[in-house]
Design a protein around this motif. Structure first.
Motif, PDB file in Angstrom:
ATOM      1  N   LYS A 108      -6.503   7.793  -4.707  1.00 46.31           N
ATOM      2  CA  LYS A 108      -6.092   6.468  -4.228  1.00 46.31           C
ATOM      3  C   LYS A 108      -6.753   6.241  -2.873  1.00 46.31           C
ATOM      4  O   LYS A 108      -6.202   6.571  -1.826  1.00 46.31           O
ATOM      5  N   VAL A 109      -7.940   5.665  -2.931  1.00 49.09           N
ATOM      6  CA  VAL A 109      -8.828   5.625  -1.763  1.00 49.09           C
ATOM      7  C   VAL A 109      -8.770   4.276  -1.060  1.00 49.09           C
ATOM      8  O   VAL A 109      -8.894   3.226  -1.695  1.00 49.09           O
ATOM      9  N   ALA A 110      -8.591   4.323   0.248  1.00 49.57           N
ATOM     10  CA  ALA A 110      -8.754   3.130   1.083  1.00 49.57           C
ATOM     11  C   ALA A 110     -10.092   3.248   1.794  1.00 49.57           C
ATOM     12  O   ALA A 110     -10.408   4.295   2.364  1.00 49.57           O
ATOM     13  N   ILE A 111     -10.906   2.204   1.752  1.00 44.62           N
ATOM     14  CA  ILE A 111     -12.197   2.191   2.420  1.00 44.62           C
ATOM     15  C   ILE A 111     -12.083   1.387   3.713  1.00 44.62           C
ATOM     16  O   ILE A 111     -11.621   0.243   3.694  1.00 44.62           O
ATOM     17  N   ALA A 166      -0.358   0.111   0.322  1.00 46.16           N
ATOM     18  CA  ALA A 166      -1.020  -0.052  -0.976  1.00 46.16           C
ATOM     19  C   ALA A 166      -1.047   1.254  -1.765  1.00 46.16           C
ATOM     20  O   ALA A 166      -1.521   1.281  -2.908  1.00 46.16           O
ATOM     21  N   GLY A 167      -0.553   2.328  -1.157  1.00 46.61           N
ATOM     22  CA  GLY A 167      -0.461   3.611  -1.858  1.00 46.61           C
ATOM     23  C   GLY A 167      -1.625   4.541  -1.634  1.00 46.61           C
ATOM     24  O   GLY A 167      -1.745   5.568  -2.327  1.00 46.61           O
ATOM     25  N   ALA A 168      -2.490   4.237  -0.659  1.00 42.61           N
ATOM     26  CA  ALA A 168      -3.644   5.103  -0.414  1.00 42.61           C
ATOM     27  C   ALA A 168      -3.194   6.500  -0.012  1.00 42.61           C
ATOM     28  O   ALA A 168      -2.267   6.660   0.783  1.00 42.61           O
ATOM     29  N   ASN A 169      -3.883   7.509  -0.566  1.00 42.08           N
ATOM     30  CA  ASN A 169      -3.603   8.885  -0.140  1.00 42.08           C
ATOM     31  C   ASN A 169      -4.801   9.533   0.555  1.00 42.08           C
ATOM     32  O   ASN A 169      -4.791  10.726   0.846  1.00 42.08           O
TER      33      ASN A 169
END
Length: 399
Positions: free
Chosen positions: A169-172, A221-224
């Motif tokens: 679960k990637v946030a950029i 947003a659930g980013a890990n």
């Protein structure tokens, strides 16, 4: 005789050293351009790049230069500014250099590429990693070479590691420069290849001091994991923001996470960050130990950004190896370009063992097998995996 001097003499195979004795001491130098951010906000990796070139030139000249002709550097400071870089590139094209080594910033390089291509002046990029730089011109006609790992291989390498660790679960977080734009696209493409999409994307300008709102949105947003793409202190802004939010997500990225702007700016918050590396400053074999010792002896300090210094050092040797196939000293642009595309002898470098690093159809010297994962630990970068440290005993070749 010093190990370094002995190794370099054997590596170059300098029959030229003998010829040098017969040359006049006023032999015309071979002029090589160097351009990069030697002042300003990107100087933390611009100066190691310059030092790597200078160290290599000093060693090469000590054993004869090019057939008795010393290498001479013509240095231009682009200040990390595209317009200043363009002006410096235009000056180099007029000042009789036979090739140029340079650029740390993708956006600065991008604005100057036409100068080198249209002027048939070979450019070797040792630091800037934006994928489009070596893709702008058709490879057979291109005068743009590179010894840094382009983002199109860094991004999939790091994404592959994330998937292996279960961080999907990637946030950029990408800046709005040419570097951030190209890097974001490479990360999105690498995720798509794994049937993944980012759960959050944040864009920001250079100089931003607070990203707490964007980080909170990524967390919600659930980013890990946070994948950051920027070259300056903004990487530290991200790490410090996560600490302030008490959000214990890992930060990963390309090689700028090994820069002082991040490590010194984030301090304890930087610990555990992961990034792609071609070179980690540990004396894992004789060549690397010799390079690190020589750098320390000459500059009296540790390398701020080891990859920048090592890649530019290797670039200088590769250019010299290419020049030795031009026996008549006529360094026309097409002749130097062809020589780089057809380097015949193996160069046992610091980053890699270079066997045919370039060709008519391939202007990038670094391939994915040369990458390792680096990890920030106690204010320094080391190997993320013990097996990489063991594998690093053998210098990888291009695949």
């Amino acid at each position: 005789m010093r190990v370094l001097f002995s190794r370099l003499t054997l590596a170059l195979g300098l029959c030229a050293a003998g010829l040098a004795l017969a040359q006049a001491p006023t032999a015309q130098p071979v002029r090589i351009g160097v351009i990069g951010p030697f002042s300003g906000p990107s100087s933390d990796f611009g100066n190691p790049m310059l030092h790597g070139v200078q160290l290599a030139v000093e060693e090469i000249n000590a054993v004869g230069g090019y057939l008795g002709r010393p290498l001479e550097l013509v240095v231009k400071d682009d200040q990390g500014n595209p317009d200043v870089g363009l002006k410096g590139s235009q000056e180099l094209a007029k000042e009789g250099v036979i090739a140029t080594i340079g650029f740390c910033n993708t956006g600065v390089a991008a604005k100057s590429l036409d100068v080198f291509q249209n002027g048939q002046l070979p450019l070797i990029i040792p630091c800037a990693t934006g994928t489009p730089l070596t893709a702008k011109f058709p490879a057979p006609q291109s005068y743009i070479f590179r010894t840094s790992a382009r983002d199109a291989i860094q991004a999939p390498f790091v994404v592959g590691d994330l998937v292996k660790r279960g961080w999907t679960k990637v946030a950029i977080f990408a800046d709005t420069t040419g570097y951030g734009e190209a890097g974001m696209k490479d990360v999105e493409a690498a995720l798509a290849a794994k049937q993944l999409k980012p759960v959050h994307v944040a864009r920001f300008p250079l100089g931003v001091k607070d990203l707490d709102k964007e980080l909170a949105a990524a967390r919600d947003a659930g980013a890990n994991v946070v994948f950051s793409y920027t070259v300056g202190p903004e990487n530290a802004t991200i790490a410090n923001g996560m600490r302030d939010l008490k959000w214990d997500a890992p930060q990963v990225g390309a090689w700028p996470l090994s820069f002082p702007f991040f490590i010194d700016g984030a301090k304890a918050a930087a610990d555990g960050a992961l990034m792609a590396q071609t070179f980690i400053a540990e004396p894992s074999n004789e060549r690397r130990a010799a390079f690190l010792t020589a750098y320390q002896r000459k500059y009296k300090h540790k390398i701020a950004v080891p990859m920048a210094a090592a890649q530019s050092y290797d670039s200088t040797y590769l250019l010299t190896y290419a020049l030795f196939s031009i026996r008549d000293g006529k360094f026309t642009g097409p002749a130097v370009k062809s020589a780089l595309e057809n380097i015949t002898r193996v160069y046992y470098g610091v980053v890699s063992t270079y066997e045919k690093p370039f060709s008519t159809d391939d202007k990038d010297a670094v391939t994915p097998n040369m990458l390792v994962m680096g990890k920030v630990k106690n204010g320094a970068v080391t190997f993320a995996y013990p097996e990489d440290a063991r594998r690093n005993l053998v210098v990888q070749r291009k695949k």
